[in-house]
Enzyme design. Structure first.
Site, PDB file in Angstrom:
ATOM      1  N   ASP A 189       0.875  -1.169  -0.117  1.00  0.00           N
ATOM      2  CA  ASP A 189      -0.077   0.026  -0.045  1.00  0.00           C
ATOM      3  C   ASP A 189       0.910   1.274   0.008  1.00  0.00           C
ATOM      4  O   ASP A 189       1.574   1.436   0.685  1.00  0.00           O
ATOM      5  CB  ASP A 189      -0.764   0.148   1.245  1.00  0.00           C
ATOM      6  CG  ASP A 189      -1.767   1.234   1.421  1.00  0.00           C
ATOM      7  OD1 ASP A 189      -2.893   1.452   0.304  1.00  0.00           O
ATOM      8  OD2 ASP A 189      -1.858   2.143   2.237  1.00  0.00           O
ATOM      9  N   GLU A 273      -1.789  -1.370  -5.888  1.00  0.00           N
ATOM     10  CA  GLU A 273      -3.030  -0.878  -6.316  1.00  0.00           C
ATOM     11  C   GLU A 273      -2.969  -0.041  -7.655  1.00  0.00           C
ATOM     12  O   GLU A 273      -1.646   0.557  -7.456  1.00  0.00           O
ATOM     13  CB  GLU A 273      -3.679  -0.201  -5.197  1.00  0.00           C
ATOM     14  CG  GLU A 273      -5.156   0.417  -5.458  1.00  0.00           C
ATOM     15  CD  GLU A 273      -5.822   0.929  -4.154  1.00  0.00           C
ATOM     16  OE1 GLU A 273      -7.084   0.943  -3.956  1.00  0.00           O
ATOM     17  OE2 GLU A 273      -4.885   1.261  -3.131  1.00  0.00           O
ATOM     18  N   ASP A 354      -3.038   1.684   7.240  1.00  0.00           N
ATOM     19  CA  ASP A 354      -2.154   1.319   5.892  1.00  0.00           C
ATOM     20  C   ASP A 354      -1.844  -0.113   6.050  1.00  0.00           C
ATOM     21  O   ASP A 354      -2.043  -0.796   5.077  1.00  0.00           O
ATOM     22  CB  ASP A 354      -0.949   2.125   6.077  1.00  0.00           C
ATOM     23  CG  ASP A 354      -1.206   3.551   5.831  1.00  0.00           C
ATOM     24  OD1 ASP A 354      -2.318   3.924   5.144  1.00  0.00           O
ATOM     25  OD2 ASP A 354      -0.330   4.487   6.362  1.00  0.00           O
TER      26      ASP A 354
END
Length: 397
Positions: A189, A273, A354
């Site tokens: 992330d 992502e 996170d």
């Protein structure tokens, strides 16, 4: 273990003599001139609904060289001129394939100063590189050795805005091999408080290179703004400001190379992502920090190194609610503002925002790989959405 035949560009600084610098500067100018003329000719043909390919522009170049006005094109090597026409052909191919916008004209002040030589335009022997139209080899700073027995297929010479000269040699590197497979998988992330947060719980600090040199950059830009336009002092001040920018970019690139190499070597599967950085930088409050983090550059490095070493990168849809989904029970929260860094789910689990997002990315990435479809997060109310959708169109880093 099969060897992956990978071509790598090995880039080095070099220090040209005055004659070599003058010759290369003329070459850069001629390359830009030919590229712009060929683009103008193809644009005019496009307006007439005609197609002009590389062979046609190559024939045009031959005619241009015979004219008195463009006779100076004969003074430089013809190889970079032909290569720029090939680059223009590639640009149009990408445009017609809807992979890029329409090619743009090269600017004398803003465009990259470079020239590409193929094997007929240079000679590399005994560690010495000789370019066409030059009497002496380039004085290269060999910061690292080339692969044993390497034979460059192309050589690209460039000069950056800070006045530094570089030569990039494209060689096949037999040392690049697929790494032994391991069962490690990690969710990644990206963020601003921490550059990366891994599903293992590890957090990697954001070095904020631009912020560290912001005072020095601001001073250089103020001094540049006060110089007379077009003067030699303005050119000197511009180079000083460019050196600060180059220092920032070099440190950022070096850090990302070390980080991505480590991640690829340690993990077989990496899940990230799909973020729209282009849209994020439109936010004036976050644009500077997002640009400094260089998420797009990180992803690019991760993907090509994974391809080199036999690893797999899985990209999760940008609308997957990784921050709002409980990684323990799968409950989807209604809201998750950016200032909330830790939160407690109804199941009693307290999450670091996170780390929880990284765990969710890993889970959905592995699910997509195994099943070929997305997962459906649980909701407190019936009618849940697919994991590839999120209620809010905004991505909360």
């Amino acid at each position: 273990m099969a060897t992956t035949h990978v071509k790598r560009a090995f880039k080095y600084r070099f220090h040209p003599t005055d004659e070599q610098a003058a010759e290369l500067s003329r070459t850069f100018g001629c390359v830009r001139k030919v590229y712009n003329m060929a683009l103008a000719a193809r644009t005019e043909a496009w307006a007439r609904q005609e197609r002009v390919n590389y062979n046609a522009t190559s024939a045009m170049l031959t005619v241009w060289k015979k004219t008195e006005e463009l006779a100076f094109l004969n003074e430089v090597s013809s190889v970079p001129l032909q290569q720029c026409l090939r680059h223009l052909q590639t640009a149009f191919t990408n445009f017609f394939g809807k992979r890029a916008k329409y090619p743009r004209f090269k600017s004398k002040k803003k465009s990259r100063r470079s020239a590409e030589y193929t094997t007929s335009g240079f000679r590399f022997r005994d560690g010495k590189l000789m370019l066409a139209k030059m009497e002496q080899p380039l004085d290269i700073v060999w910061s690292r050795p080339l692969p044993a027995g390497a034979k460059p297929s192309t050589v690209t010479v460039s000069q950056d805005a800070a006045g530094r000269w570089f030569v990039s040699m494209l060689c096949e590197d037999p040392a690049v091999q697929a790494l032994p497979a391991n069962g490690n998988a990690v969710g990644i992330d990206v963020g601003l408080d921490h550059l990366l947060t891994l599903s293992t719980g590890e957090k990697i600090a954001n070095p904020r290179h631009e912020r560290r040199d912001r005072a020095r950059l601001a001073l250089a830009q103020r001094r540049l703004a006060k110089k007379t336009k077009g003067s030699n002092n303005q050119a000197k001040a511009r180079r000083k400001a460019a050196k600060v920018h180059a220092r920032i970019a070099d440190r950022r690139r070096d850090g990302l190379h070390k980080l991505t190499t480590r991640l690829v070597r340690e993990n077989q599967t990496l899940v990230i992502e799909d973020l729209t950085v282009r849209n994020m930088v439109k936010n004036r409050s976050l644009a500077r920090a997002v640009s400094d983090a260089a998420w797009s550059q990180f992803r690019s490095m991760l993907e090509y190194k994974a391809a080199w070493y036999g690893r797999e990168v899985i990209v999760v849809d940008r609308f997957f609610p990784s921050s709002k989904l409980c990684s323990t029970c799968g409950t989807l929260q209604d809201r998750m503002p950016l200032h909330v860094r830790t939160w407690t789910c109804g199941c009693g689990t307290t999450h670091d925002r996170d780390v929880n997002a990284a765990k969710n990315l890993l889970a959905v990435g592995l699910t997509v790989t195994a099943c070929g479809a997305g997962v459906r997060p649980q909701r407190r109310t019936p009618g849940g959405q697919s994991a590839t959708k999120q209620e809010s169109p905004r991505r909360e880093p």
